[in-house]
Write a protein that holds these residues in place. Structure first.
Motif, PDB file in Angstrom:
ATOM      1  N   VAL A  96     -53.324  19.570 -46.871  1.00  0.00           N
ATOM      2  CA  VAL A  96     -52.679  18.865 -45.765  1.00  0.00           C
ATOM      3  C   VAL A  96     -51.199  18.696 -46.080  1.00  0.00           C
ATOM      4  CG1 VAL A  96     -54.806  17.609 -45.237  1.00  0.00           C
ATOM      5  CG2 VAL A  96     -53.116  16.560 -46.748  1.00  0.00           C
ATOM      6  N   GLU A  97     -50.457  18.168 -45.126  1.00  0.00           N
ATOM      7  CA  GLU A  97     -49.042  17.878 -45.342  1.00  0.00           C
ATOM      8  C   GLU A  97     -48.817  16.362 -45.212  1.00  0.00           C
ATOM      9  OE1 GLU A  97     -45.512  17.246 -46.184  1.00  0.00           O
ATOM     10  OE2 GLU A  97     -46.304  19.261 -46.526  1.00  0.00           O
ATOM     11  N   PRO A  98     -48.627  15.658 -46.330  1.00  0.00           N
ATOM     12  CA  PRO A  98     -48.502  14.196 -46.305  1.00  0.00           C
ATOM     13  C   PRO A  98     -47.351  13.662 -45.454  1.00  0.00           C
ATOM     14  CG  PRO A  98     -48.845  14.986 -48.541  1.00  0.00           C
ATOM     15  CD  PRO A  98     -48.594  16.193 -47.696  1.00  0.00           C
ATOM     16  N   LEU A  99     -46.261  14.406 -45.367  1.00  0.00           N
ATOM     17  CA  LEU A  99     -45.090  13.892 -44.662  1.00  0.00           C
ATOM     18  C   LEU A  99     -45.251  13.911 -43.143  1.00  0.00           C
ATOM     19  CD1 LEU A  99     -42.097  15.216 -46.796  1.00  0.00           C
ATOM     20  CD2 LEU A  99     -43.226  12.985 -46.857  1.00  0.00           C
ATOM     21  N   ILE A 100     -46.344  14.475 -42.645  1.00  0.00           N
ATOM     22  CA  ILE A 100     -46.629  14.393 -41.214  1.00  0.00           C
ATOM     23  C   ILE A 100     -47.032  12.971 -40.843  1.00  0.00           C
ATOM     24  CG2 ILE A 100     -48.221  15.147 -39.397  1.00  0.00           C
ATOM     25  CD1 ILE A 100     -48.302  17.855 -40.647  1.00  0.00           C
ATOM     26  N   ASP A 101     -47.636  12.272 -41.799  1.00  0.00           N
ATOM     27  CA  ASP A 101     -48.108  10.909 -41.570  1.00  0.00           C
ATOM     28  C   ASP A 101     -46.921   9.952 -41.512  1.00  0.00           C
ATOM     29  OD1 ASP A 101     -49.415   8.505 -41.437  1.00  0.00           O
ATOM     30  OD2 ASP A 101     -50.644   8.808 -43.224  1.00  0.00           O
ATOM     31  N   LYS A 102     -46.672   9.372 -40.341  1.00  0.00           N
ATOM     32  CA  LYS A 102     -45.549   8.460 -40.178  1.00  0.00           C
ATOM     33  C   LYS A 102     -45.727   7.168 -40.971  1.00  0.00           C
ATOM     34  CE  LYS A 102     -44.387  10.212 -35.574  1.00  0.00           C
ATOM     35  NZ  LYS A 102     -44.255   9.897 -34.120  1.00  0.00           N
ATOM     36  N   ASN A 103     -46.972   6.908 -41.389  1.00  0.00           N
ATOM     37  CA  ASN A 103     -47.263   5.689 -42.146  1.00  0.00           C
ATOM     38  C   ASN A 103     -47.171   5.901 -43.652  1.00  0.00           C
ATOM     39  OD1 ASN A 103     -48.018   2.888 -42.012  1.00  0.00           O
ATOM     40  ND2 ASN A 103     -50.065   3.448 -42.705  1.00  0.00           N
ATOM     41  N   ILE A 104     -46.761   7.085 -44.085  1.00  0.00           N
ATOM     42  CA  ILE A 104     -46.800   7.409 -45.509  1.00  0.00           C
ATOM     43  C   ILE A 104     -45.930   6.469 -46.344  1.00  0.00           C
ATOM     44  CG2 ILE A 104     -44.924   9.123 -45.402  1.00  0.00           C
ATOM     45  CD1 ILE A 104     -48.152   9.325 -47.539  1.00  0.00           C
ATOM     46  N   TYR A 105     -44.817   6.023 -45.790  1.00  0.00           N
ATOM     47  CA  TYR A 105     -43.931   5.132 -46.544  1.00  0.00           C
ATOM     48  C   TYR A 105     -44.588   3.760 -46.755  1.00  0.00           C
ATOM     49  CZ  TYR A 105     -40.736   8.747 -44.916  1.00  0.00           C
ATOM     50  OH  TYR A 105     -40.143   9.953 -44.636  1.00  0.00           O
ATOM     51  N   ASN A 106     -45.283   3.283 -45.733  1.00  0.00           N
ATOM     52  CA  ASN A 106     -46.003   2.008 -45.865  1.00  0.00           C
ATOM     53  C   ASN A 106     -47.137   2.126 -46.876  1.00  0.00           C
ATOM     54  OD1 ASN A 106     -44.442   0.617 -43.949  1.00  0.00           O
ATOM     55  ND2 ASN A 106     -45.717   1.348 -42.252  1.00  0.00           N
ATOM     56  N   LEU A 107     -47.802   3.281 -46.884  1.00  0.00           N
ATOM     57  CA  LEU A 107     -48.874   3.497 -47.853  1.00  0.00           C
ATOM     58  C   LEU A 107     -48.329   3.448 -49.281  1.00  0.00           C
ATOM     59  CD1 LEU A 107     -50.880   6.422 -46.180  1.00  0.00           C
ATOM     60  CD2 LEU A 107     -51.412   3.982 -46.127  1.00  0.00           C
ATOM     61  N   LEU A 108     -47.202   4.095 -49.501  1.00  0.00           N
ATOM     62  CA  LEU A 108     -46.594   4.089 -50.831  1.00  0.00           C
ATOM     63  C   LEU A 108     -46.179   2.680 -51.247  1.00  0.00           C
ATOM     64  CD1 LEU A 108     -44.380   7.297 -50.584  1.00  0.00           C
ATOM     65  CD2 LEU A 108     -46.385   7.003 -52.038  1.00  0.00           C
ATOM     66  N   ARG A 109     -45.577   1.950 -50.305  1.00  0.00           N
ATOM     67  CA  ARG A 109     -45.151   0.580 -50.625  1.00  0.00           C
ATOM     68  C   ARG A 109     -46.344  -0.307 -50.975  1.00  0.00           C
ATOM     69  NH1 ARG A 109     -40.810   1.638 -46.796  1.00  0.00           N
ATOM     70  NH2 ARG A 109     -42.190   1.208 -45.013  1.00  0.00           N
ATOM     71  N   LYS A 110     -47.430  -0.151 -50.243  1.00  0.00           N
ATOM     72  CA  LYS A 110     -48.627  -0.937 -50.523  1.00  0.00           C
ATOM     73  C   LYS A 110     -49.206  -0.570 -51.894  1.00  0.00           C
ATOM     74  CE  LYS A 110     -50.528  -3.581 -48.494  1.00  0.00           C
ATOM     75  NZ  LYS A 110     -50.557  -5.060 -48.590  1.00  0.00           N
ATOM     76  N   ALA A 111     -49.269   0.724 -52.178  1.00  0.00           N
ATOM     77  CA  ALA A 111     -49.788   1.173 -53.478  1.00  0.00           C
ATOM     78  C   ALA A 111     -48.958   0.609 -54.619  1.00  0.00           C
ATOM     79  CB  ALA A 111     -49.795   2.698 -53.531  1.00  0.00           C
ATOM     80  N   ARG A 112     -47.646   0.635 -54.469  1.00  0.00           N
ATOM     81  CA  ARG A 112     -46.756   0.131 -55.519  1.00  0.00           C
ATOM     82  C   ARG A 112     -46.887  -1.381 -55.674  1.00  0.00           C
ATOM     83  NH1 ARG A 112     -46.093   2.145 -59.313  1.00  0.00           N
ATOM     84  NH2 ARG A 112     -44.982   4.003 -58.598  1.00  0.00           N
ATOM     85  N   SER A 113     -47.068  -2.091 -54.580  1.00  0.00           N
ATOM     86  CA  SER A 113     -47.190  -3.550 -54.663  1.00  0.00           C
ATOM     87  C   SER A 113     -48.485  -3.965 -55.350  1.00  0.00           C
ATOM     88  CB  SER A 113     -47.123  -4.170 -53.262  1.00  0.00           C
ATOM     89  OG  SER A 113     -48.278  -3.855 -52.495  1.00  0.00           O
ATOM     90  N   ILE A 114     -49.525  -3.148 -55.221  1.00  0.00           N
ATOM     91  CA  ILE A 114     -50.819  -3.460 -55.824  1.00  0.00           C
ATOM     92  C   ILE A 114     -50.832  -3.142 -57.310  1.00  0.00           C
ATOM     93  CG2 ILE A 114     -53.270  -2.806 -55.855  1.00  0.00           C
ATOM     94  CD1 ILE A 114     -53.051  -2.387 -52.818  1.00  0.00           C
ATOM     95  N   ASN A 115     -50.220  -2.026 -57.680  1.00  0.00           N
ATOM     96  CA  ASN A 115     -50.281  -1.571 -59.073  1.00  0.00           C
ATOM     97  C   ASN A 115     -48.904  -1.082 -59.523  1.00  0.00           C
ATOM     98  OD1 ASN A 115     -50.899  -0.445 -61.561  1.00  0.00           O
ATOM     99  ND2 ASN A 115     -52.777   0.536 -60.864  1.00  0.00           N
ATOM    100  N   LYS A 116     -48.248  -1.872 -60.334  1.00  0.00           N
ATOM    101  CA  LYS A 116     -46.902  -1.520 -60.809  1.00  0.00           C
ATOM    102  C   LYS A 116     -46.941  -0.402 -61.849  1.00  0.00           C
ATOM    103  CE  LYS A 116     -45.130  -4.996 -58.489  1.00  0.00           C
ATOM    104  NZ  LYS A 116     -44.362  -4.768 -57.249  1.00  0.00           N
ATOM    105  N   LYS A 117     -48.100  -0.197 -62.487  1.00  0.00           N
ATOM    106  CA  LYS A 117     -48.184   0.757 -63.594  1.00  0.00           C
ATOM    107  C   LYS A 117     -48.550   2.178 -63.163  1.00  0.00           C
ATOM    108  CE  LYS A 117     -51.229  -1.734 -65.709  1.00  0.00           C
ATOM    109  NZ  LYS A 117     -52.228  -2.204 -66.715  1.00  0.00           N
ATOM    110  N   VAL A 118     -49.078   2.318 -61.953  1.00  0.00           N
ATOM    111  CA  VAL A 118     -49.560   3.620 -61.515  1.00  0.00           C
ATOM    112  C   VAL A 118     -48.398   4.581 -61.278  1.00  0.00           C
ATOM    113  CG1 VAL A 118     -49.536   3.139 -59.031  1.00  0.00           C
ATOM    114  CG2 VAL A 118     -51.225   4.735 -59.970  1.00  0.00           C
TER     115      VAL A 118
END
Length: 299
Positions: A96-118
């Motif tokens: 797939v192409e992740p950048l098609i998803d307009k919500n991809i930036y929110n997904l990344l921000r949520k992932a980073r907020s949950i786990n700082k070490k990942v």
């Protein structure tokens, strides 16, 4: 949309380059001798803007599903990983192409907020990438972006220019040249991953006999589709072996499921006599040796 029609070469000249980039994180589940994955891959949609001739998407019968991962499912995965103290890589990739998803930036921000070490990574074809979007990805928590270039030297120059504008490093924005040099008659470098070329426009003859070669993928990777289906590896584009669904079970239940254990045991011993591994020509041993050894000791 680009449809690629190039000469096909069944080898990858970037093996040494890939080894340098691998961040193979090895960690046990706390209090056990069971290894956690070093890589968790998320195919966060069912769509792509390309139908490349070497991809099963070039098959007219391949369904392009314009759906994206639900934020709740995405958050569930990251929270369960954080609870296990996971500090490996989560990669947004797949067919797939992740950048098609307009919500991809929110997904990344949520992932980073949950786990700082990942370690957050993404693979893109770069078709919709520009310097502003590139900066936004890293400001949202991304650690590394891989740009897979199939169209030749001109695109490589374009992406190098974009990277230069952002002042991001070559380690942060990795331009993966999947082509050969002009001297070698420019062409793609691909493999018949889980039989995908049998459905692609660039079809090939299937293996006369399944490979008798170990594969470490299920020992060190956890691959989840946008709807929660967990597959044995990222190459199982046809969903021939579903290990479970994260909407119904926990990460740990699926990672330690009987079907996952059986798959690892067979593949670690070079047994590829089951679908989709019986039609796959990927060696699958670039990384994961430590994980394979650890699983052998407890299975």
């Amino acid at each position: 949309m680009k449809n690629i029609h190039k000469k096909i070469n069944f080898f990858d000249p970037q093996i040494a380059f890939k080894k340098k980039l691998v961040n193979e994180k090895f960690q046990y589940l706390s209090g056990t001798k069971m290894p956690l994955p070093s890589e968790v891959e998320i195919s966060e949609s069912g769509t792509c803007n390309r139908k490349c001739s070497f991809c099963p998407r070039s098959d007219p019968n391949y369904l392009d599903i314009k759906e994206f991962i639900k934020p709740a499912l995405h958050e569930k995965l990251h929270r369960e990983l954080a609870e296990l103290n996971f500090s490996g890589t989560v990669r947004y990739s797949g067919f797939v192409e992740p950048l098609i998803d307009k919500n991809i930036y929110n997904l990344l921000r949520k992932a980073r907020s949950i786990n700082k070490k990942v370690n957050l990574e993404m693979i893109t074809n770069g078709d919709v990438l520009n310097s502003a979007r590139l900066i936004k990805l890293f400001n949202s928590g991304l650690n590394r972006l891989f740009i897979s270039v199939y169209d030749g030297p001109d695109d490589i120059k374009k992406f190098k220019k974009i990277r230069s504008k952002t002042q991001l490093s070559e380690k942060q924005v990795v331009i993966r040249d999947r082509s050969l040099s002009s001297k070698e008659d420019f062409g793609l470098t691909i493999s018949n991953r889980a039989g995908m070329l049998e459905k692609a426009e660039h079809s090939i003859m299937p293996l006369k006999k399944n490979m008798e070669h170990p594969c470490y993928y299920p020992s060190y990777t956890f691959f989840m589709d946008y709807n929660g289906d967990v597959l044995m590896c990222a190459h199982d584009w046809g969903k021939k072996r579903i290990l479970g669904n994260l909407m119904k079970k926990s990460f740990l239940e699926i990672w330690t499921s009987q079907i996952a254990k059986i798959s690892r045991k067979k593949l670690n011993n070079g047994d590829r006599g089951f679908s989709p591994c019986n039609v796959c020509d990927v060696h699958g041993t670039l990384i994961g040796k430590k994980h394979s050894k650890a699983w052998k000791e407890i299975l």
